[in-house]
Design a protein around this motif. Structure first.
Motif, PDB file in Angstrom:
ATOM      1  N   ALA A   1       0.833  -1.212   0.000  1.00 36.52           N
ATOM      2  CA  ALA A   1       0.000   0.000   0.000  1.00 36.52           C
ATOM      3  C   ALA A   1       0.860   1.252   0.000  1.00 36.52           C
ATOM      4  O   ALA A   1       0.507   2.285  -0.568  1.00 36.52           O
ATOM      5  CB  ALA A   1      -0.920  -0.004   1.222  1.00 36.52           C
ATOM      6  N   TYR A   2       1.994   1.139   0.662  1.00 37.70           N
ATOM      7  CA  TYR A   2       2.921   2.260   0.779  1.00 37.70           C
ATOM      8  C   TYR A   2       3.311   2.805  -0.593  1.00 37.70           C
ATOM      9  O   TYR A   2       3.541   4.006  -0.762  1.00 37.70           O
ATOM     10  CB  TYR A   2       4.142   1.769   1.567  1.00 37.70           C
ATOM     11  N   HIS A   3       3.361   1.921  -1.571  1.00 37.26           N
ATOM     12  CA  HIS A   3       3.805   2.349  -2.904  1.00 37.26           C
ATOM     13  C   HIS A   3       2.654   2.633  -3.861  1.00 37.26           C
ATOM     14  O   HIS A   3       2.870   2.884  -5.031  1.00 37.26           O
ATOM     15  CB  HIS A   3       4.713   1.258  -3.509  1.00 37.26           C
ATOM     16  N   ILE A   4       1.436   2.569  -3.378  1.00 39.05           N
ATOM     17  CA  ILE A   4       0.280   2.820  -4.247  1.00 39.05           C
ATOM     18  C   ILE A   4      -0.149   4.273  -4.106  1.00 39.05           C
ATOM     19  O   ILE A   4      -0.289   4.791  -2.984  1.00 39.05           O
ATOM     20  CB  ILE A   4      -0.888   1.875  -3.887  1.00 39.05           C
ATOM     21  N   VAL A   5      -0.383   4.902  -5.220  1.00 37.80           N
ATOM     22  CA  VAL A   5      -0.680   6.342  -5.232  1.00 37.80           C
ATOM     23  C   VAL A   5      -1.918   6.685  -4.401  1.00 37.80           C
ATOM     24  O   VAL A   5      -1.949   7.689  -3.683  1.00 37.80           O
ATOM     25  CB  VAL A   5      -0.868   6.808  -6.696  1.00 37.80           C
ATOM     26  N   GLU A   6      -2.935   5.796  -4.491  1.00 36.04           N
ATOM     27  CA  GLU A   6      -4.187   6.088  -3.769  1.00 36.04           C
ATOM     28  C   GLU A   6      -3.987   6.204  -2.264  1.00 36.04           C
ATOM     29  O   GLU A   6      -4.797   6.802  -1.561  1.00 36.04           O
ATOM     30  CB  GLU A   6      -5.229   4.995  -4.024  1.00 36.04           C
TER      31      GLU A   6
END
Lengths: 338, 485
Positions: A184-189
């Protein structure tokens, strides 16, 4: 007056009886759990009791909360299968939509304590329930299930802001959630909750967290940098000390203060770090100076030497912080010796 | 003319009586529903996570201390050992004349430090701040005498956590009380104040600083107060909290959001009832700023305090409480009847003015008028007896309602003997105690006008518990008067 006294006495007698019933229930449920729900008759009785009585649900919750982890894995699976067969799981899922928040919350907690992987999907909408107690029950329940789906459900709840982030962190900051947190850390959202994800990684204590935190610390927002330092302090990995020491030069004093605190937790004692902490004794912010002094005490003999050197500093604030830290340490040593 | 005036007044008294009891009934009904709802939800509340999580909102416990040398060290020790993940204890020595400060210095290896206050509230000068070499969560502030409210303000200036509670040094807190008290703040971050139940410890057995077994004493005066407290907390405060009109959080036990209290100006050191005045001011402060906020009461977290066991000390205590109420209502009189202040302005404050503050005067006048009417035969004996009987019965109903709520939800008094004592106390309360209470509270109006304003702590003669919380010497009846509960 006699009538009123009789009414209260009847109430007391009723409650005494209810306590006896609860003790008997606890014994039966505990035995069922230990034996994987026993025979079909016992299972049917348990399901009927729990389905019809809120008190029975509370007793079952208590038994699961205290005894689940003591039961063998095989028996836990048998218990889960038995409850699925007996229809209790379907009934609990149905009750997640009950009108009464107490029923929704109890059903959520029972599903969570039973650690049923299939419960995550029906539980997730309760993370946005209108009732605060139900939302908190749901977050605990999802946290108890502890699967990757559960982790993503909690991360999405963080993103939506349906609960204070700390309440979600309490349940998602576990090793089983690290993969989801890192992804999640690397997901833009999820960019706007990166700071919280970073803190969750730090709380989880997973070694992979360090690399993620190292990525935020130089570039994130002030809140992100503060949370990073706090998380790195909790992880207390000495390898991260140079990175955190660099944060002692940060523009924002809360970041510098947290960095000093983190270095104290790491007991960082390398020369460069001790030098930076000694310089921090003259920081304009009181909390930075105080935390640097504490960190120097934790750094051992080199840190103490730096404090003693600061007693002769031109800077009044540095002298004062050093004096206080050394005086405290002296008194502690005296108490220990006594 | 006299007779017709008296008849009009008696008619007014009848109306007053029915209206008052209608409000009481509403409060008991609301209280009952609130407790029922609480009992229903109890099973789904996760105190275990709160108690074990380092993310639980930390609390500063502010302990104002004045001449507490025999008990201060153990009291602080008990608070430092409270079952709560992160807390600090801020002791404010308010210019004690005895060895309170020295006892703390010796017991906790205190050293003098420089500390910059984190907030600015006007207080009497702080002489020195101390930290402990062996208890990192202890901070001691030594200041010039300024009274309890002034001491708490000084504590607020140095406290570092977002929530604070004030605890009297001789109050015992249940092990899980802080965990239960913090929960509303965590579920609803807009909460600014939360009160818990104050229970009476007289007659109970202690183990160290914990109440091991709850019992009622033999003293009927104390048992009457137990019933009174149950009525006030389990029916009254739950009821008011349910409609968002909670006006009072006990000074003995409440949790507050530190920044909101500071923004509202801290405690008022010029009033006797600083705890009640603060809560009203918080309502006013938040409403005037249009802030979303909550002031709530939770029936479960408990602290224990010693109730007066003599009429003299009880009278002094109630006199002080009533003066505090009158002062608070007078200071914030512009809130009364104004829609801007919601249920507080429209219901709670008018109720407290008419039925609580002025109530004793009206009741006294009623007794006199009724007596005159009976004496002159303007009211028949039958009617008089019927009215007295109705009032008596209704008072019993309210008290027994509170006992039912206690038995349904909490069951702290386990033995039948305790229940019978409380039932008897509920009866006896209506014969003499209530009338005495009316007199004492009515006298508060006179005391207010004649009393010199001074920085007072009040007075309380401690008789000690069944096992004292390890004081240096057990309090006796001859002990110098100490501050009030």
């Amino acid at each position: 007056m006699v009538l009123l006294t009789v009414v209260v006495a009847l109430k007391k007698a009723t409650r005494n009886r209810a306590e006896c019933v609860a003790r008997e229930r606890r014994r039966r449920f505990s035995a069922s759990l230990a034996s994987g729900a026993g025979d079909e008759a016992e299972l049917a009785a348990l399901v009927a009791d729990v389905t019809s009585s809120r008190l029975a649900q509370d007793v079952l919750l208590g038994v699961l909360a205290h005894e689940w982890l003591d039961v063998r894995l095989r028996d836990r699976h048998r218990f889960q299968d038995a409850l699925r067969r007996g229809g209790l799981v379907d009934e609990l899922v149905r009750r997640l939509a009950a009108a009464d928040p107490a029923d929704r919350g109890r059903a959520a907690l029972l599903l969570g304590h039973l650690r049923l992987p299939e419960a995550v999907a029906p539980l997730e909408p309760l993370l946005d329930d209108a009732d605060g107690d139900v939302r908190h029950a749901a977050v605990r329940a999802v946290g108890l299930v502890a699967t990757e789906d559960a982790a993503w459900a909690l991360v999405r709840a963080l993103q939506r802001g349906s609960l204070p982030p700390e309440r979600i962190l309490e349940h998602v900051s576990q090793r089983w959630a690290v993969d989801a947190l890192l992804a999640a850390y690397h997901i833009v959202e999820f960019a706007h909750v990166r700071a919280v994800l970073a803190e969750a990684l730090g709380l989880a204590g997973d070694p992979r967290a360090g690399a993620a935190l190292a990525g935020i610390l130089p570039f994130g927002s002030e809140e992100e940098r503060v949370r990073c330092c706090r998380a790195l302090g909790r992880a207390a990995d000495p390898a991260m000390a140079p990175l955190v020491a660099a944060a002692l030069q940060d523009d924002a004093w809360p970041v510098r203060a947290q960095a000093a605190r983190a270095l104290g937790a790491m007991r960082a004692d390398d020369r460069a770090t001790v030098g930076r902490l000694a310089a921090g004794l003259s920081d304009p912010a009181w909390w930075v100076r105080a935390n640097c002094a504490e960190a120097l005490l934790a750094a051992g003999s080199d840190g103490r030497a730096a404090l003693e050197a600061a007693l002769a500093s031109d800077d009044r604030f540095a002298r004062e912080r050093a004096r206080e830290a050394l005086e405290l340490e002296r008194v502690r040593d005296e108490v220990r010796a006594a | 003319m006299t007779r017709s005036a008296l008849e009009v007044f008696n008619a007014f008294m009848l109306g007053y009586f029915f209206l008052l009891n209608a409000v009481y009934t509403l409060l008991v009904v609301l209280g009952w529903r609130g407790i029922k709802d609480y009992v229903k939800r109890r099973g789904m509340i996760d105190y275990k996570t709160i108690a074990g999580s380092e993310l639980t909102t930390p609390i500063s416990i502010i302990v104002p201390a004045y001449d507490e040398e025999p008990v201060i060290v153990e009291s602080v020790r008990a608070m430092l050992r409270a079952q709560y993940p992160r807390l600090e204890v801020v002791v404010v020595n308010d210019g004690s004349r005895d060895g309170t400060l020295q006892a703390l210095i010796d017991a906790y290896s205190l050293i003098a430090v420089e500390r910059v206050p984190r907030a600015k509230l006007p207080t009497w000068p702080v002489r020195q701040v101390y930290v402990s070499a062996i208890e990192p969560d202890l901070l001691v502030i030594d200041k010039e005498n300024g009274g309890k409210a002034d001491s708490i303000n000084a504590g607020l200036c140095f406290a570092r956590y977002p929530l604070f509670c004030t605890v009297d040094s001789d109050t015992l807190i249940d092990d899980d009380a802080l965990v239960r008290l913090v929960r509303p703040f965590q579920v609803h971050p807009e909460t600014v104040a939360c009160g818990g139940v104050v229970r009476i410890v007289n007659g109970s057995t202690l183990e160290g600083a914990h109440v091991a077994e709850v019992q009622t004493p033999r003293n009927p005066l104390v048992n009457i107060q137990i019933v009174e407290y149950l009525r006030a907390f389990l029916a009254g405060r739950v009821g008011w909290s349910r409609i968002g009109a909670l006006l009072i959080i006990s000074g003995a036990f409440g949790l507050f959001r530190r920044q909101t209290v500071i923004d509202a100006g801290g405690y008022d050191a010029t009033t006797v009832g600083e705890d009640a005045e603060l809560v009203v001011r918080l309502h006013r402060h938040c409403r005037e700023r249009g802030e979303d906020y909550r002031v709530v009461f939770v029936a479960d977290p408990v602290c224990w305090t010693e109730a007066p066991s003599s009429v003299r000390v009880l009278a002094r205590q109630r006199n002080r409480w009533h003066r505090g109420l009158i002062e608070t209502l007078w200071r914030h009189r512009r809130m009364i009847g104004r829609r801007r202040y919601g249920a507080i302005g429209m219901f709670a404050m008018p109720y407290f003015v008419v039925f609580e503050a002025l109530g004793p005067l009206i009741e006294l006048a009623g007794y006199v008028a009724f007596g005159v009417a009976i004496g002159f035969g303007w009211v028949s004996t039958t009617v008089a007896l019927a009215f007295i009987g109705l009032a008596f019965l209704y008072g019993l109903l309210l008290s027994f309602g509170a006992l039912l709520i206690e038995e349904h939800a909490f069951r702290r008094y386990r033995s039948w003997r305790c229940m019978l004592r409380l039932a008897l106390a509920a009866v006896v309360e209506n014969i003499g105690y209530r009338q005495l209470s009316t007199l004492v509270r009515a006298r508060a109006f006179l005391t207010m006008t004649s009393r010199r304003k001074k920085r007072e702590w009040g007075e309380m003669q401690r008789r000690g518990y069944a096992q004292a919380a390890a004081p240096a010497s057990k309090p006796t009846a001859d002990e110098p008067l100490r501050r009030a509960a």
